[in-house]
Enzyme design. Structure first.
Site, PDB file in Angstrom:
ATOM      1  N   HIS A  21      10.706 -10.870  -7.894  1.00  0.00           N
ATOM      2  CA  HIS A  21      11.361 -12.158  -7.629  1.00  0.00           C
ATOM      3  C   HIS A  21      11.564 -12.779  -9.007  1.00  0.00           C
ATOM      4  CE1 HIS A  21      11.111 -16.343  -5.436  1.00  0.00           C
ATOM      5  NE2 HIS A  21      12.209 -16.196  -6.157  1.00  0.00           N
ATOM      6  N   ASP A  22      12.736 -12.523  -9.593  1.00  0.00           N
ATOM      7  CA  ASP A  22      12.963 -12.920 -10.987  1.00  0.00           C
ATOM      8  C   ASP A  22      14.466 -13.100 -11.165  1.00  0.00           C
ATOM      9  OD1 ASP A  22      12.608 -13.298 -13.785  1.00  0.00           O
ATOM     10  OD2 ASP A  22      10.952 -11.868 -13.810  1.00  0.00           O
TER      11      ASP A  22
ATOM     12  N   ARG B 214      -6.503  -1.722   4.245  1.00  0.00           N
ATOM     13  CA  ARG B 214      -7.946  -1.840   4.468  1.00  0.00           C
ATOM     14  C   ARG B 214      -8.469  -1.200   5.746  1.00  0.00           C
ATOM     15  NH1 ARG B 214      -7.469  -7.972   2.651  1.00  0.00           N
ATOM     16  NH2 ARG B 214      -5.441  -7.491   3.565  1.00  0.00           N
TER      17      ARG B 214
ATOM     18  N   PRO C 116      18.277 -12.121 -12.011  1.00  0.00           N
ATOM     19  CA  PRO C 116      18.932 -10.860 -11.618  1.00  0.00           C
ATOM     20  C   PRO C 116      18.826  -9.740 -12.643  1.00  0.00           C
ATOM     21  CG  PRO C 116      20.269 -12.726 -10.949  1.00  0.00           C
ATOM     22  CD  PRO C 116      19.139 -13.301 -11.751  1.00  0.00           C
ATOM     23  N   ASN C 117      19.009 -10.047 -13.930  1.00  0.00           N
ATOM     24  CA  ASN C 117      18.994  -8.988 -14.938  1.00  0.00           C
ATOM     25  C   ASN C 117      17.632  -8.297 -15.004  1.00  0.00           C
ATOM     26  OD1 ASN C 117      20.088  -7.574 -17.397  1.00  0.00           O
ATOM     27  ND2 ASN C 117      18.311  -8.601 -18.292  1.00  0.00           N
ATOM     28  N   THR C 118      16.572  -9.087 -14.957  1.00  0.00           N
ATOM     29  CA  THR C 118      15.223  -8.525 -15.052  1.00  0.00           C
ATOM     30  C   THR C 118      14.932  -7.616 -13.860  1.00  0.00           C
ATOM     31  OG1 THR C 118      14.501 -10.482 -16.247  1.00  0.00           O
ATOM     32  CG2 THR C 118      12.771  -9.138 -15.256  1.00  0.00           C
TER      33      THR C 118
ATOM     34  N   GLN D 169      -4.846 -11.436   6.369  1.00  0.00           N
ATOM     35  CA  GLN D 169      -3.603 -11.302   7.141  1.00  0.00           C
ATOM     36  C   GLN D 169      -3.615 -12.241   8.342  1.00  0.00           C
ATOM     37  OE1 GLN D 169      -1.241  -9.838   5.870  1.00  0.00           O
ATOM     38  NE2 GLN D 169      -1.618  -7.756   5.170  1.00  0.00           N
TER      39      GLN D 169
ATOM     40  N   ARG E  75      -3.077  -3.786  12.535  1.00  0.00           N
ATOM     41  CA  ARG E  75      -4.512  -3.841  12.829  1.00  0.00           C
ATOM     42  C   ARG E  75      -4.794  -3.283  14.230  1.00  0.00           C
ATOM     43  NH1 ARG E  75      -4.504  -4.783   8.175  1.00  0.00           N
ATOM     44  NH2 ARG E  75      -5.648  -6.360   7.004  1.00  0.00           N
TER      45      ARG E  75
ATOM     46  N   ASP F 228       5.386  -1.384  -4.489  1.00  0.00           N
ATOM     47  CA  ASP F 228       5.408  -2.715  -3.872  1.00  0.00           C
ATOM     48  C   ASP F 228       5.022  -3.772  -4.900  1.00  0.00           C
ATOM     49  OD1 ASP F 228       5.408  -4.792  -2.021  1.00  0.00           O
ATOM     50  OD2 ASP F 228       3.413  -4.315  -1.248  1.00  0.00           O
ATOM     51  N   LEU F 229       5.982  -4.133  -5.754  1.00  0.00           N
ATOM     52  CA  LEU F 229       5.729  -5.159  -6.772  1.00  0.00           C
ATOM     53  C   LEU F 229       6.420  -6.480  -6.410  1.00  0.00           C
ATOM     54  CD1 LEU F 229       5.934  -2.945  -9.986  1.00  0.00           C
ATOM     55  CD2 LEU F 229       3.917  -3.630  -8.670  1.00  0.00           C
ATOM     56  N   LYS F 230       7.098  -6.479  -5.296  1.00  0.00           N
ATOM     57  CA  LYS F 230       7.727  -7.708  -4.746  1.00  0.00           C
ATOM     58  C   LYS F 230       8.415  -8.512  -5.845  1.00  0.00           C
ATOM     59  CE  LYS F 230       4.436  -8.141  -0.923  1.00  0.00           C
ATOM     60  NZ  LYS F 230       3.474  -7.107  -1.323  1.00  0.00           N
TER      61      LYS F 230
ATOM     62  N   LYS G 263       1.608   3.683  -0.892  1.00  0.00           N
ATOM     63  CA  LYS G 263       2.141   2.448  -1.483  1.00  0.00           C
ATOM     64  C   LYS G 263       1.290   2.081  -2.693  1.00  0.00           C
ATOM     65  CE  LYS G 263       1.595  -1.842   0.289  1.00  0.00           C
ATOM     66  NZ  LYS G 263       1.315  -2.781  -0.828  1.00  0.00           N
TER      67      LYS G 263
ATOM     68  N   THR H 293       3.055 -11.582   5.452  1.00  0.00           N
ATOM     69  CA  THR H 293       2.232 -11.516   6.674  1.00  0.00           C
ATOM     70  C   THR H 293       0.984 -12.385   6.584  1.00  0.00           C
ATOM     71  OG1 THR H 293       1.464  -9.459   5.688  1.00  0.00           O
ATOM     72  CG2 THR H 293       2.907  -9.267   7.568  1.00  0.00           C
TER      73      THR H 293
HETATM   74  O1  C5P Z   1      -5.044  -3.974   3.800  1.00  0.00           O
HETATM   75  P1  C5P Z   1      -3.795  -4.309   4.558  1.00  0.00           P
HETATM   76  O2  C5P Z   1      -3.512  -3.318   5.682  1.00  0.00           O
HETATM   77  O3  C5P Z   1      -3.749  -5.740   5.010  1.00  0.00           O
HETATM   78  O4  C5P Z   1      -2.646  -4.090   3.478  1.00  0.00           O
HETATM   79  C1  C5P Z   1      -1.318  -4.483   3.654  1.00  0.00           C
HETATM   80  C2  C5P Z   1      -0.548  -4.121   2.424  1.00  0.00           C
HETATM   81  O5  C5P Z   1       0.797  -4.498   2.598  1.00  0.00           O
HETATM   82  C3  C5P Z   1      -1.043  -4.798   1.156  1.00  0.00           C
HETATM   83  O6  C5P Z   1      -0.930  -3.840   0.119  1.00  0.00           O
HETATM   84  C4  C5P Z   1      -0.086  -5.936   0.925  1.00  0.00           C
HETATM   85  O7  C5P Z   1       0.119  -6.187  -0.449  1.00  0.00           O
HETATM   86  C5  C5P Z   1       1.203  -5.395   1.562  1.00  0.00           C
HETATM   87  N1  C5P Z   1       2.124  -6.387   2.105  1.00  0.00           N
HETATM   88  C6  C5P Z   1       1.760  -7.334   3.030  1.00  0.00           C
HETATM   89  N2  C5P Z   1       2.668  -8.253   3.499  1.00  0.00           N
HETATM   90  C7  C5P Z   1       3.936  -8.225   3.088  1.00  0.00           C
HETATM   91  C8  C5P Z   1       4.344  -7.240   2.177  1.00  0.00           C
HETATM   92  C9  C5P Z   1       3.401  -6.326   1.706  1.00  0.00           C
HETATM   93  O8  C5P Z   1       0.591  -7.339   3.464  1.00  0.00           O
HETATM   94  N3  C5P Z   1       4.821  -9.063   3.582  1.00  0.00           N
END
Ligand code: C5P
Length: 230
Positions: A61-62, A206, A64-66, A185, A176, A57-59, A30, A113
């Protein structure tokens, strides 16, 4: 059984590639805002050149066209999966799904999360929040708009799976082991439970990146991700 995705939340491409040299079994990675901002599409091409599937994973939120144009760019790059926020709304998600054209999977982020009920309520300016209801609502909106799946915490996999049915991807960060620090988290759980509840992709950052022995930690998660649930 689920795919294990390593979240490459490291400051430099060189560090990420050194880590991947130690994880020969990794199939999915990712790339998020950190490495995309610093290293750009060239890094994505390098990863794809190594035979890896890339989850961007750039999430988004903009408007629609962008978002649709960004999806087109990700599609041209050869990305396999990408995220957008379901809060962007149905028109944004529908346009994104059309732009993806079935060539990359789009998954909608429900509730991050890192939120608990109080912080999510504060963000929305509401006091009457039920997080499970919110997650279900976002998941239904994502699938209704034609996305390929959703992102949710490991604590909501079972209810999301029930909501969306058998087909869609359920992508799960916040994984985890008992000994892993939570860091930022909040809604976390173990890999095995997430797979048992119906996750298709587990995202781990992590707990692998900061492990004394990242290869051993990766292998532990891989075994749990591969466990077959009867
Ligand atoms: O280090 P860790 O295991 O917490 O990483 C979780 C990854 O998932 C991070 O890259 C974070 O940006 C991504 N993420 C998240 N929660 C979301 C969507 C993505 O933690 N809802």
């Amino acid at each position: 059984m689920a795919e294990l995705i390593v979240a490459l939340d490291l400051p430099r491409a060189s560090e990420a590639l050194r880590l991947l040299d130690r994880l020969p079994e990794a199939r999915w990675v990712k790339v998020g805002s950190i490495l995309m901002t610093r290293e750009g599409p060239a890094f994505i091409r390098t990863l794809i050149g190594r035979g890896l599937s890339v989850f961007l994973d750039l999430k988004w939120h903009d408007i629609p066209n962008t978002v649709a144009e960004a999806v087109m760019a990700a599609r041209e790059l050869g990305v396999s999966m990408a995220t957008l926020h379901t809060l962007g709304g149905a028109t944004m998600m529908e346009g994104a799904a059309v732009a993806a054209g079935g060539e990359l999977a789009l998954v909608g982020v429900t509730v991050l999360t890192s939120h608990d009920v109080a912080s999510y309520g504060r963000a929305l300016g509401r006091t009457d929040i039920d997080l499970e209801t919110e997650v279900r609502r976002h998941a239904a909106a994502a699938i209704g708009a034609g996305l390929d799946g959703v992102v949710c915490s490991p604590q909501e996999v079972a209810l999301v799976r029930k909501q969306v049915g058998e087909g869609p991807h359920v992508v799960v960060p916040g994984i985890r082991r008992r000994s892993d620090p939570l860091a930022d988290q909040v809604r976390v759980a173990g890999a095995r439970d997430a797979v048992a509840d119906g996750a298709t992709h587990l995202v781990v950052g992590r707990p692998v990146l900061q492990a004394q022995d990242p290869a051993a930690a990766f292998r532990e998660f891989l075994e749990e991700a591969r466990c077959v649930v009867s």
